[in-house]
Design a protein around this motif. Structure first.
Motif, PDB file in Angstrom:
ATOM      1  N   MET A 195      91.827  58.314  11.881  1.00 54.13           N
ATOM      2  CA  MET A 195      92.437  57.575  12.983  1.00 54.13           C
ATOM      3  C   MET A 195      92.650  58.471  14.204  1.00 54.13           C
ATOM      4  N   HIS A 196      92.276  59.747  14.102  1.00 48.95           N
ATOM      5  CA  HIS A 196      92.462  60.698  15.196  1.00 48.95           C
ATOM      6  C   HIS A 196      91.660  60.256  16.419  1.00 48.95           C
ATOM      7  N   SER A 197      92.246  60.424  17.610  1.00 51.69           N
ATOM      8  CA  SER A 197      91.621  59.923  18.835  1.00 51.69           C
ATOM      9  C   SER A 197      90.421  60.754  19.279  1.00 51.69           C
ATOM     10  N   SER A 198      90.342  62.006  18.824  1.00 47.83           N
ATOM     11  CA  SER A 198      89.215  62.864  19.212  1.00 47.83           C
ATOM     12  C   SER A 198      88.836  63.768  18.049  1.00 47.83           C
ATOM     13  N   HIS A 200      96.740  63.485  11.947  1.00 48.02           N
ATOM     14  CA  HIS A 200      97.253  62.262  12.570  1.00 48.02           C
ATOM     15  C   HIS A 200      98.411  61.745  11.734  1.00 48.02           C
ATOM     16  N   SER A 201      99.443  61.220  12.391  1.00 44.20           N
ATOM     17  CA  SER A 201     100.677  60.894  11.690  1.00 44.20           C
ATOM     18  C   SER A 201     100.647  59.545  10.982  1.00 44.20           C
ATOM     19  N   ARG A 202      99.844  58.615  11.477  1.00 42.35           N
ATOM     20  CA  ARG A 202      99.900  57.268  10.940  1.00 42.35           C
ATOM     21  C   ARG A 202      98.802  57.035   9.905  1.00 42.35           C
ATOM     22  N   CYS A 203      98.923  55.920   9.188  1.00 39.00           N
ATOM     23  CA  CYS A 203      98.000  55.638   8.098  1.00 39.00           C
ATOM     24  C   CYS A 203      97.599  54.168   8.138  1.00 39.00           C
ATOM     25  N   ASN A 204      96.448  53.874   7.532  1.00 42.74           N
ATOM     26  CA  ASN A 204      95.960  52.501   7.498  1.00 42.74           C
ATOM     27  C   ASN A 204      96.111  51.857   6.128  1.00 42.74           C
ATOM     28  N   ALA A 247     102.933  57.308  16.867  1.00 44.74           N
ATOM     29  CA  ALA A 247     101.793  58.111  16.416  1.00 44.74           C
ATOM     30  C   ALA A 247     101.815  59.466  17.096  1.00 44.74           C
ATOM     31  N   SER A 248     101.509  60.500  16.345  1.00 44.37           N
ATOM     32  CA  SER A 248     101.338  61.842  16.905  1.00 44.37           C
ATOM     33  C   SER A 248     100.127  62.468  16.241  1.00 44.37           C
ATOM     34  N   GLU A 249      99.514  63.437  16.915  1.00 49.72           N
ATOM     35  CA  GLU A 249      98.349  64.100  16.355  1.00 49.72           C
ATOM     36  C   GLU A 249      98.220  65.504  16.922  1.00 49.72           C
ATOM     37  N   VAL A 250      97.579  66.365  16.156  1.00 48.32           N
ATOM     38  CA  VAL A 250      97.264  67.718  16.607  1.00 48.32           C
ATOM     39  C   VAL A 250      95.873  67.685  17.215  1.00 48.32           C
ATOM     40  N   THR A 251      95.750  68.151  18.458  1.00 47.85           N
ATOM     41  CA  THR A 251      94.471  68.108  19.159  1.00 47.85           C
ATOM     42  C   THR A 251      93.819  69.483  19.201  1.00 47.85           C
ATOM     43  N   ALA A 252      92.550  69.491  19.575  1.00 42.72           N
ATOM     44  CA  ALA A 252      91.848  70.762  19.755  1.00 42.72           C
ATOM     45  C   ALA A 252      92.521  71.596  20.836  1.00 42.72           C
ATOM     46  N   ALA A 253      93.028  70.938  21.880  1.00 47.46           N
ATOM     47  CA  ALA A 253      93.737  71.666  22.944  1.00 47.46           C
ATOM     48  C   ALA A 253      94.998  72.327  22.406  1.00 47.46           C
ATOM     49  N   ASP A 254      95.709  71.652  21.498  1.00 45.72           N
ATOM     50  CA  ASP A 254      96.903  72.243  20.891  1.00 45.72           C
ATOM     51  C   ASP A 254      96.562  73.518  20.129  1.00 45.72           C
ATOM     52  N   LEU A 255      95.393  73.538  19.518  1.00 43.71           N
ATOM     53  CA  LEU A 255      95.016  74.652  18.654  1.00 43.71           C
ATOM     54  C   LEU A 255      94.331  75.796  19.381  1.00 43.71           C
ATOM     55  N   GLU A 256      93.875  75.543  20.603  1.00 45.07           N
ATOM     56  CA  GLU A 256      93.081  76.549  21.303  1.00 45.07           C
ATOM     57  C   GLU A 256      93.806  77.888  21.397  1.00 45.07           C
ATOM     58  N   ARG A 257      95.077  77.884  21.718  1.00 48.18           N
ATOM     59  CA  ARG A 257      95.794  79.159  21.856  1.00 48.18           C
ATOM     60  C   ARG A 257      96.076  79.817  20.507  1.00 48.18           C
ATOM     61  N   HIS A 258      95.729  79.133  19.426  1.00 46.99           N
ATOM     62  CA  HIS A 258      95.912  79.704  18.097  1.00 46.99           C
ATOM     63  C   HIS A 258      94.599  80.202  17.507  1.00 46.99           C
ATOM     64  N   ARG A 259      93.546  80.167  18.294  1.00 51.89           N
ATOM     65  CA  ARG A 259      92.231  80.552  17.779  1.00 51.89           C
ATOM     66  C   ARG A 259      92.255  81.968  17.192  1.00 51.89           C
ATOM     67  N   GLU A 260      92.881  82.897  17.911  1.00 52.82           N
ATOM     68  CA  GLU A 260      92.953  84.274  17.419  1.00 52.82           C
ATOM     69  C   GLU A 260      93.839  84.388  16.189  1.00 52.82           C
ATOM     70  N   SER A 261      94.895  83.558  16.118  1.00 56.91           N
ATOM     71  CA  SER A 261      95.740  83.560  14.918  1.00 56.91           C
ATOM     72  C   SER A 261      94.938  83.140  13.695  1.00 56.91           C
ATOM     73  N   PHE A 262      94.127  82.104  13.849  1.00 55.06           N
ATOM     74  CA  PHE A 262      93.284  81.668  12.742  1.00 55.06           C
ATOM     75  C   PHE A 262      92.344  82.790  12.317  1.00 55.06           C
ATOM     76  N   ARG A 263      91.796  83.505  13.298  1.00 56.20           N
ATOM     77  CA  ARG A 263      90.877  84.590  12.973  1.00 56.20           C
ATOM     78  C   ARG A 263      91.601  85.732  12.284  1.00 56.20           C
ATOM     79  N   LEU A 299      87.945  53.953   6.547  1.00 57.43           N
ATOM     80  CA  LEU A 299      87.172  54.106   7.776  1.00 57.43           C
ATOM     81  C   LEU A 299      85.894  54.921   7.575  1.00 57.43           C
ATOM     82  N   LEU A 300      85.552  55.214   6.336  1.00 55.88           N
ATOM     83  CA  LEU A 300      84.372  56.039   6.088  1.00 55.88           C
ATOM     84  C   LEU A 300      83.097  55.387   6.600  1.00 55.88           C
TER      85      LEU A 300
END
Length: 352
Positions: free
Chosen positions: A80-83, A30-34, A48-64, A106-107
């Motif tokens: 602060m991430h939305s999901s 997440h780009s912003r801070c508290n 604000a910008s963030e990397v989502t699970a949907a953004d990463l899905e097509r990279h699953r094989e790359s991670f592997r 936020l802990l």
């Protein structure tokens, strides 16, 4: 922040710089801070910008295929991430270890998710209560961290929750007291690193002017005081150094003094031994991929796969030409990384 070694390790490379394994990925989720820290400009971001699970899905094989074993969620503030649950679930499905790097504010509120998904937590701690709150410009911040740690301990008593302290003008006289503060709120350990003064990291589109650098850096007199304080820390907290509660040994603690002396031109800047560009990657909240926090981008996960970025033309050119001892960015580095591929992951993250 991985355990440092004293020799540069053999690197898993093919074809003059193509990496075959990237065990460690830092994800600025997440780009912003508290916080409004005096040594960082991330809090100044308007959008604000963030990397989502949907953004990463097509990279699953790359991670592997790249053998990613450890992901560190940083930011901004990752809590602060939305999901956050979806993002963590993506990595857990691939059996990837997760570390949370957080301001700690936020802990308490997010303790259930943190206890469920993360293997360990690193909290930014910049001094005893008054010093920490002044540097972070967050009234009551230290107390919020204390409550968050207590709540996490209720959920997972054995969870590794350590601190990272950024040494600078505002806290250079109270490092020993900072260790005492860490012990008092139930932290599992603490590490120290010098403040970054000269890079474009931490939302600095331009290098800080000298005046801004001087507001965080140390004067020659203050460097001498820091040297005395580190000497006091080494003597007073010998037990914590020997046990590893303090991540750095005496020699590495003294290198913090050398960093500030080099900034003043009192000694030559010396690059640490580092293999970060060969064994890790940093993914920013807009998808930008860097070989480490401080060097220029080598790609973007929205333009191709993570493999394309890590082994693309820009990345290959960068690694082939990188002479760490002579590179001016590396010479000023405060946060190098050493990792021996194929070895068991260490208990907690540490850079030095």
């Amino acid at each position: 922040m991985l355990p440092a070694t004293e020799t540069l390790l053999a690197l898993p490379v093919l074809n003059e710089g193509v990496v075959t394994s990237v065990p460690v990925v830092v994800l600025n989720a997440h780009s912003r801070c508290n916080c409004r820290c005096v040594m960082c400009d991330i809090w100044k971001r308007d959008a604000a910008s963030e990397v989502t699970a949907a953004d990463l899905e097509r990279h699953r094989e790359s991670f592997r295929r790249l053998g990613v074993r450890w992901v560190v969620l940083s930011g901004g503030e990752p809590l602060m991430h939305s999901s956050l649950s979806d993002l963590c679930t993506f990595f857990r499905e691939s059996n990837i270890r997760l570390t949370l790097l957080t301001t700690g504010l936020l802990l308490e509120r997010r303790s259930e998710e943190v206890a469920k998904f993360f293997d360990d937590v690193i909290v930014s701690l910049d001094g005893p209560a008054e010093v920490h709150d002044a540097i972070r410009r967050t009234p009551g911040g230290f107390a919020m961290i204390r409550r968050g740690i207590a709540r996490l301990r209720e959920r997972r008593e054995d969870m590794v929750i350590s601190a990272r302290t950024t040494v600078q003008k505002g806290n250079h006289l109270c490092l020993t007291d900072t260790v005492e503060a860490a012990l008092s709120i139930g932290l599992s350990g603490i590490s120290f690193l010098a403040v970054d003064l000269t890079s474009e990291a931490f939302n600095r589109p331009l290098l800080w002017p000298v005046e801004r650098q001087n507001s965080i850096a140390l004067t020659e007199s203050e460097v001498s005081s820091l040297s005395n304080e580190i000497g006091r820390l080494i003597v007073a907290r010998r037990e914590q150094i020997l046990s590893g509660y303090i991540a750095e040994n005496a020699a590495k603690l003294r290198r913090i003094v050398s960093h500030f002396r080099a900034h003043l031109g009192l000694e030559a800047a010396r690059a640490p031994e580092c293999n970060a560009p060969w064994v890790s990657a940093v993914i920013e909240s807009d998808g930008t991929v860097r070989p480490c926090f401080f060097h220029q981008p080598i790609g973007n996960i929205h333009d191709g796969s993570l493999e394309d970025a890590v082994n693309g033309d820009m990345a290959l050119s960068f690694r082939r030409s990188l002479d760490i001892p002579k590179n001016p960015i590396c010479q000023r580095c405060v946060c190098s990384l050493h990792y021996e591929s194929g070895k068991p992951l260490p208990e907690r993250l540490h850079r030095s």
